[in-house]
Design an enzyme around this catalytic site. Structure first.
Site, PDB file in Angstrom:
ATOM      1  N   ASP A   1       0.831  -1.210   0.000  1.00  0.00           N
ATOM      2  CA  ASP A   1       0.000   0.000   0.000  1.00  0.00           C
ATOM      3  C   ASP A   1       0.865   1.260   0.000  1.00  0.00           C
ATOM      4  O   ASP A   1       0.779   2.070   0.911  1.00  0.00           O
ATOM      5  CB  ASP A   1      -0.953   0.002   1.210  1.00  0.00           C
ATOM      6  CG  ASP A   1      -0.229   0.022   2.545  1.00  0.00           C
ATOM      7  OD1 ASP A   1       0.966  -0.373   2.592  1.00  0.00           O
ATOM      8  OD2 ASP A   1      -0.836   0.429   3.554  1.00  0.00           O
TER       9      ASP A   1
ATOM     10  N   ASP B   1       6.905   1.653   2.048  1.00  0.00           N
ATOM     11  CA  ASP B   1       6.590   0.666   1.004  1.00  0.00           C
ATOM     12  C   ASP B   1       7.378   0.975  -0.266  1.00  0.00           C
ATOM     13  O   ASP B   1       7.834   0.059  -0.970  1.00  0.00           O
ATOM     14  CB  ASP B   1       5.100   0.682   0.647  1.00  0.00           C
ATOM     15  CG  ASP B   1       4.196   0.626   1.849  1.00  0.00           C
ATOM     16  OD1 ASP B   1       3.572  -0.417   2.073  1.00  0.00           O
ATOM     17  OD2 ASP B   1       4.098   1.648   2.559  1.00  0.00           O
TER      18      ASP B   1
ATOM     19  N   ASN C   1      -2.250   2.874   3.555  1.00  0.00           N
ATOM     20  CA  ASN C   1      -1.693   4.192   3.849  1.00  0.00           C
ATOM     21  C   ASN C   1      -2.504   5.290   3.175  1.00  0.00           C
ATOM     22  O   ASN C   1      -2.707   6.364   3.745  1.00  0.00           O
ATOM     23  CB  ASN C   1      -0.241   4.254   3.382  1.00  0.00           C
ATOM     24  CG  ASN C   1       0.677   3.409   4.252  1.00  0.00           C
ATOM     25  OD1 ASN C   1       0.511   3.346   5.468  1.00  0.00           O
ATOM     26  ND2 ASN C   1       1.638   2.753   3.635  1.00  0.00           N
TER      27      ASN C   1
ATOM     28  N   THR D   1       2.889  -6.041   2.844  1.00  0.00           N
ATOM     29  CA  THR D   1       3.380  -4.924   3.648  1.00  0.00           C
ATOM     30  C   THR D   1       2.297  -3.876   3.893  1.00  0.00           C
ATOM     31  O   THR D   1       2.601  -2.763   4.317  1.00  0.00           O
ATOM     32  CB  THR D   1       4.611  -4.266   2.991  1.00  0.00           C
ATOM     33  OG1 THR D   1       4.238  -3.706   1.724  1.00  0.00           O
ATOM     34  CG2 THR D   1       5.733  -5.269   2.795  1.00  0.00           C
TER      35      THR D   1
ATOM     36  N   PHE E   1      -0.583  -0.726  12.686  1.00  0.00           N
ATOM     37  CA  PHE E   1      -1.433  -0.189  11.626  1.00  0.00           C
ATOM     38  C   PHE E   1      -1.956  -1.243  10.659  1.00  0.00           C
ATOM     39  O   PHE E   1      -3.156  -1.282  10.359  1.00  0.00           O
ATOM     40  CB  PHE E   1      -0.683   0.901  10.841  1.00  0.00           C
ATOM     41  CG  PHE E   1      -1.463   1.450   9.686  1.00  0.00           C
ATOM     42  CD1 PHE E   1      -2.503   2.344   9.890  1.00  0.00           C
ATOM     43  CD2 PHE E   1      -1.173   1.066   8.377  1.00  0.00           C
ATOM     44  CE1 PHE E   1      -3.236   2.848   8.815  1.00  0.00           C
ATOM     45  CE2 PHE E   1      -1.897   1.564   7.306  1.00  0.00           C
ATOM     46  CZ  PHE E   1      -2.933   2.456   7.533  1.00  0.00           C
ATOM     47  N   ASN E   2      -1.099  -2.084  10.084  1.00  0.00           N
ATOM     48  CA  ASN E   2      -1.553  -3.015   9.049  1.00  0.00           C
ATOM     49  C   ASN E   2      -2.616  -3.969   9.572  1.00  0.00           C
ATOM     50  O   ASN E   2      -3.572  -4.287   8.856  1.00  0.00           O
ATOM     51  CB  ASN E   2      -0.378  -3.818   8.486  1.00  0.00           C
ATOM     52  CG  ASN E   2       0.514  -3.005   7.574  1.00  0.00           C
ATOM     53  OD1 ASN E   2       0.155  -1.906   7.160  1.00  0.00           O
ATOM     54  ND2 ASN E   2       1.684  -3.532   7.268  1.00  0.00           N
TER      55      ASN E   2
ATOM     56  N   HIS F   1       9.648   0.231   8.163  1.00  0.00           N
ATOM     57  CA  HIS F   1       8.920  -0.982   8.528  1.00  0.00           C
ATOM     58  C   HIS F   1       8.980  -2.047   7.428  1.00  0.00           C
ATOM     59  O   HIS F   1       9.396  -3.182   7.644  1.00  0.00           O
ATOM     60  CB  HIS F   1       7.450  -0.657   8.807  1.00  0.00           C
ATOM     61  CG  HIS F   1       7.234   0.363   9.869  1.00  0.00           C
ATOM     62  ND1 HIS F   1       7.464   0.111  11.201  1.00  0.00           N
ATOM     63  CD2 HIS F   1       6.786   1.643   9.799  1.00  0.00           C
ATOM     64  CE1 HIS F   1       7.165   1.183  11.902  1.00  0.00           C
ATOM     65  NE2 HIS F   1       6.760   2.128  11.088  1.00  0.00           N
ATOM     66  N   ASP F   2       8.543  -1.675   6.230  1.00  0.00           N
ATOM     67  CA  ASP F   2       8.310  -2.668   5.178  1.00  0.00           C
ATOM     68  C   ASP F   2       9.602  -3.255   4.619  1.00  0.00           C
ATOM     69  O   ASP F   2       9.639  -4.410   4.189  1.00  0.00           O
ATOM     70  CB  ASP F   2       7.475  -2.053   4.057  1.00  0.00           C
ATOM     71  CG  ASP F   2       6.106  -1.619   4.544  1.00  0.00           C
ATOM     72  OD1 ASP F   2       5.649  -2.144   5.570  1.00  0.00           O
ATOM     73  OD2 ASP F   2       5.499  -0.746   3.905  1.00  0.00           O
TER      74      ASP F   2
END
Length: 306
Positions: free
Chosen positions: A10, A15, A39, A123, A164-165, A232-233
């Site tokens: 996303d 990402d 996102n 992700t 979040f995800n 993060h991703d």
């Protein structure tokens, strides 16, 4: 031999960095990008994926996916990634078209056509993955593993409990974790330790056009503290290529789907509630210095787009 992967994503700024690495790393063979609302809305995440494939003159196909979570109302992360999801850099505008089929159809087609089981790297929210498993369960034996960014054993970043995800679509996360497909959870327990440091960020513009692009995006990224920014991703790909940099534990992960803990990933850390069974390999620690070194080396090694 390179690892064949599909990214479900996303984009989103972190990402974008992950897609950059997946498109260019010699030990990764990116077959397909599918997009999901997360996102920002799915029309924007799809557009952003196409911007990145065009930037690198890549022919990796992109398929647009779910515009809404399965049940829960959609909440974006515009406050973190900006209205477009990837502000700060002027990408080419002569973009390819996404595939005519949906993400779920494309995932089925690519997974079933692969000669060997393929690795999924989600992700963003796991909505497409859940829809795939419910609609086409025959794909599951053809998936080698899922290396998923998301979740936390400790503090969340949407609530005190939820990352979040998973928070975006907890019902999809529950379906994924109950699927029986091997899963590695790359969550906040490691991604908030492996921040890209300010020193690393300052070096990016010296690493060619790719470094300049990432540096420009990171300047508009609001997931940061005094130490650095959260990538993060990208940690999913670092795990795939360098699992030795991570400390992991096998455990059962349950996902909360209602109430104030909605979206929390609850690890059975004592092995007390599922007869000793596990459904995930959970990353609990990471070599942050090794991550920063690898990040810069990877950017430096990318053939610069013309």
């Amino acid at each position: 031999m390179s690892t064949k992967i599909i990214m479900d994503t996303d984009p989103g700024i972190d990402d974008a960095a992950a897609i950059t690495f997946a498109l260019n790393h010699p030990d990764l063979d990116l077959q397909l990008i599918t997009t999901v609302a997360g996102n920002v809305t799915v029309d924007k995440t799809t557009l952003n994926a196409l911007k990145l494939t065009r930037f690198f003159n890549s022919d990796v196909p992109v398929a647009g996916g779910a515009a809404q979570p399965l049940i829960k109302p959609f909440e974006d992360a515009v406050r973190i990634h900006g209205v477009s999801g990837m502000p700060g850099y002027d990408f080419p505008t002569d973009l390819a078209e996404p595939l005519p089929e949906t993400a779920v159809e494309a995932l089925r087609d690519y997974i079933m056509a692969a000669e060997q089981p393929i690795t999924l790297v989600p992700t963003g929210a796991y909505t497409n993955i859940a829809l795939l498993f419910k609609t086409y369960p025959e794909v599951m034996p053809h998936i080698k593993e899922i290396v998923a960014m998301g979740g936390a054993l400790g503090k969340g970043n949407m609530t005190s409990a939820a990352e979040f995800n998973v928070f975006t679509d907890p019902h999809a996360a529950e379906i994924m974790y109950q699927s029986g497909v091997p899963i590695t959870m790359v969550g906040l327990d490691v991604t908030m330790k492996a921040l890209l440091t300010r020193k690393s960020i300052e070096q990016l513009p010296t690493l060619g056009k790719t470094g300049e692009m990432l540096h420009a995006l990171f300047g508009h990224y609001n997931d940061r503290n005094q130490t650095g920014v959260a990538m993060h991703d990208v940690n999913t790909l670092f795990y795939l290529l360098h699992p030795e940099a991570f400390t992991t534990e096998k455990m059962w992960i349950d996902v909360q789907t209602e109430g104030p803990a909605n979206g929390e990933t609850v690890g059975d850390i004592r092995g007390a509630y599922h007869d000793g069974k596990t459904n995930a390999t959970v990353c609990v620690d990471i070599d942050a210095a090794a991550f920063n070194k690898w990040f810069l080396e990877t950017v430096a090694a990318i053939d610069q787009p013309k």
